[in-house]
Design a protein around this motif. Sequence first.
Motif, PDB file in Angstrom:
ATOM      1  N   ASP A 198       0.272 -33.966  40.601  1.00 36.32           N
ATOM      2  CA  ASP A 198       0.238 -33.178  39.357  1.00 36.32           C
ATOM      3  C   ASP A 198       0.128 -34.079  38.135  1.00 36.32           C
ATOM      4  N   ASN A 216      -6.582 -29.641  44.243  1.00 37.91           N
ATOM      5  CA  ASN A 216      -5.997 -28.302  44.318  1.00 37.91           C
ATOM      6  C   ASN A 216      -6.240 -27.643  45.670  1.00 37.91           C
ATOM      7  N   ILE A 256      -3.375 -34.989  37.780  1.00 36.19           N
ATOM      8  CA  ILE A 256      -4.158 -33.847  37.297  1.00 36.19           C
ATOM      9  C   ILE A 256      -3.994 -33.693  35.782  1.00 36.19           C
ATOM     10  N   ASN A 257      -2.740 -33.803  35.303  1.00 35.39           N
ATOM     11  CA  ASN A 257      -2.479 -33.638  33.866  1.00 35.39           C
ATOM     12  C   ASN A 257      -3.116 -34.738  33.020  1.00 35.39           C
ATOM     13  N   ASN A 258      -3.172 -35.942  33.586  1.00 36.23           N
ATOM     14  CA  ASN A 258      -3.696 -37.069  32.814  1.00 36.23           C
ATOM     15  C   ASN A 258      -5.207 -37.246  32.905  1.00 36.23           C
ATOM     16  N   ASN A 259      -5.855 -36.513  33.802  1.00 38.93           N
ATOM     17  CA  ASN A 259      -7.292 -36.720  34.000  1.00 38.93           C
ATOM     18  C   ASN A 259      -8.076 -35.413  33.928  1.00 38.93           C
ATOM     19  N   LYS A 260      -7.812 -34.666  32.864  1.00 44.26           N
ATOM     20  CA  LYS A 260      -8.383 -33.320  32.754  1.00 44.26           C
ATOM     21  C   LYS A 260      -9.907 -33.290  32.875  1.00 44.26           C
ATOM     22  N   ARG A 261     -10.550 -34.438  32.575  1.00 46.08           N
ATOM     23  CA  ARG A 261     -12.014 -34.402  32.588  1.00 46.08           C
ATOM     24  C   ARG A 261     -12.625 -34.599  33.994  1.00 46.08           C
ATOM     25  N   SER A 262     -11.797 -35.112  34.924  1.00 47.27           N
ATOM     26  CA  SER A 262     -12.320 -35.295  36.289  1.00 47.27           C
ATOM     27  C   SER A 262     -12.244 -33.958  37.033  1.00 47.27           C
ATOM     28  N   LYS A 263     -13.109 -33.049  36.596  1.00 47.46           N
ATOM     29  CA  LYS A 263     -12.987 -31.666  37.082  1.00 47.46           C
ATOM     30  C   LYS A 263     -13.103 -31.553  38.606  1.00 47.46           C
ATOM     31  N   ILE A 303     -10.080 -32.867  40.470  1.00 46.71           N
ATOM     32  CA  ILE A 303      -8.935 -31.960  40.358  1.00 46.71           C
ATOM     33  C   ILE A 303      -9.113 -30.761  41.284  1.00 46.71           C
TER      34      ILE A 303
END
Length: 726
Positions: A132, A149, A135-142, A145
């Motif tokens: 998590d 998930n 995920i929070n720190n790399n919002k652009r690596s869609k 992520i």
Amino acid sequence: MYADVLIEYSAKAIDQTFTYIVPDSLKSDIKVGMKVLVPFGNKIINGFVTNLKNTTDSKYELKEIKDIIDKYFCLNKELMELGKYLQEKTLCTKISAYQTMLPSSLKVKEQKSNYSKYLVYIELNKDIDEIDEFINNNKRSKKQIEILNILKEGKVLKSSIESASSIKSLLDKELIKETKEQIYRLNNHKVIETNIEFSDDQQNALDTIDLNSENTYLLHGITGSGKTEVYLELIKRVVKMGKKAILLVPEISLTAQIVNKFYDRFGDDVAIFHSGLSSGEKYDEYLKILREEVHIVIGTRSAIFTPMTNLGIIIIDEEHSDTYKQDTTPRYHAADMADFRKKYNHIPLVLGSATPSLETMARALKGVYTYIPMNHRIGSSTLPTIDIVDMTKELKKRNMIFSEKLKNKIQDRILKKEQVILLLNRRGYSTVISCKSCGFTYKCPHCDITLTYHKTTNKLQCHYCGYTVFKSDTCPKCKEKAISTYGLGTEQVESFIKTQFPSARVVRMDIDTTSRKGSTDSIIKGIENHDYDIIIGTQMISKGLDFPNVILVGVINADESLNIPDFRSGETTFSLISQVSGRAGRGVSHGSVILQTYNPDCETLAFVKNNDYIGNFNNEMKIRKILKYPPYYFITSVKVKSKNYDLFKTEVNKIATFIRNNIEDTSICLGPTTCPVFKINNVYRFQIIIKYKKDKLLEDTLRRLDEEYALNKDISLEIDVDPIRI
Ligand code: ADP
Ligand code: ZN
């Protein structure tokens, strides 16, 4: 620790064990029955461990075993014993016995890692908090992520996710990891529930066969009497007892239908074994057996060597089939090997056939085997009506290939949307190619045989050595344009059928159309789906196949195989024609069979026509008795082969004299005579036949001969105990 190792090196010459040191690193894994790598001379070669010991009295400087080839693959105690029996029975060498018993897919030179097949999964490699946080720190690596998930729900197949680059970067960051799971290539068969009511014959067979006995049973069931169902039920009962089963079938073309019946009944509890499997598939099937994951093995001849433990039954289907005898060293018969395993495990052996071999029937009549007849077809189905057509009369009407009657019947069946099987036991287009002007005939330059014309490739081919040459229209000898072809083959029947019945869908089944992997299966499926109206084939189509829509069977040259100079030709002709006839009318409609022959008064065909197995049996037995052939006498054949004809002629007489002087007086030694095909692949062949009831000297005599010629470069011996043909 020391090991006695047989060396896989020029098998005939060095058939003895050598002692090697077992290095500490291998001590815990090494077992008797394993293949190992050993230094020999200046090479590293395969060896086979026959004994382990703590001391040695060897005076030589000993070398170390390099490695174990595969610790899974090891002959157990039973198979080691069976190997000894194989040597005694066939007079083969120790090493060739053990080589035969381990599957050929275990060759060191191939990459072992290629064998096992894996599914690759990916799954999370860190705890949820860390995931998590990423995920929070790399919002652009869609994409990454998204993958994480998905993996929160559990592992997934790597191949199910498209973005390889995202997977790679997640793997690099060690947020996810790969796991592998081995899978078997041939798996995932679903059991189909069935509810069978046995016929009286089937019930009687099931009541007679005692699964706790050590008896041999002959299940003599006419074609379509439901023998397969008896096998299925016997094996079901054996599995219920917690035991295992081996079912042998004569050839691959047959396994498809039978194997599917077993998959439907037993799902993945079945391993299969035949030469049509890829080496990976073979490896998988072998692993299933070694890991004790299956209760049932179905396979051709060599499946009798599978390391099944806790056997409860062995069944040999179509026991009369000559494919159960191996025609290269070691020349063993699967039934002999089955007999050994039967006794070793104290279990029943069931031999099934519509046309048992004379030997088997004779034993059943003597009470050595328990005889179980099945004389009725399943349900309302009856045996087909058989007509014999005199082709000498047809020739006068210029009907060369098909008689009037057969032609009309084929027409009729096609109109009724039913299927037809046509048997001609010769492949190719025509079997003799010669010049009308000078009489020149094409022969193989390497063999003593005429070439066969194959129209599809426009080549002339030798069916013994594979030599081919393009066909030309001008004679190579007199240069006239007068080359013509005679003698029917399956290709010609096919093209004739296509011109006569242009609307019919035709398929040909012979070695030429079935050599590619999977082609047999697809032809059989095609016949089952009624994609074909007419099936033309060689003996391949005669055995075991079950197509309810086949109503008519035509045999183009019914007496042809009777002309083969062999003591079994009457037996095999009866069996071949009865078997192919048995393909007709297995469903609701009554079947019919047309046998075309130039010999309408032939006794064997009359027995076929009357479904008179016993009549043919008695007739053949009479001849065998007079001529001193099996089952009245045993025979062993010794073929002497050489490329050097002059040297060979005197040598062959010496060999025959040696045999004559070193066997018992009651035995008979015939020959040397030339083999029916004198030269194959530039090798000349003579044959010596020994007939005997009991001969205590013979084995030793033959072994001595064999050893004497083991290193002879000019002359080789081929000893065949109980040959299937001579
Ligand atoms: P065989 O091997 O003796 O020539 P099969 O075992 O192929 O005969 O059986 C012939 C046909 O009869 C097959 O289609 C098989 O499924 C069917 N069959 C066998 N036993 C029964 C039974 N008891 N009830 C109904 N159909 C059966
Ligand atoms: Zn040839």
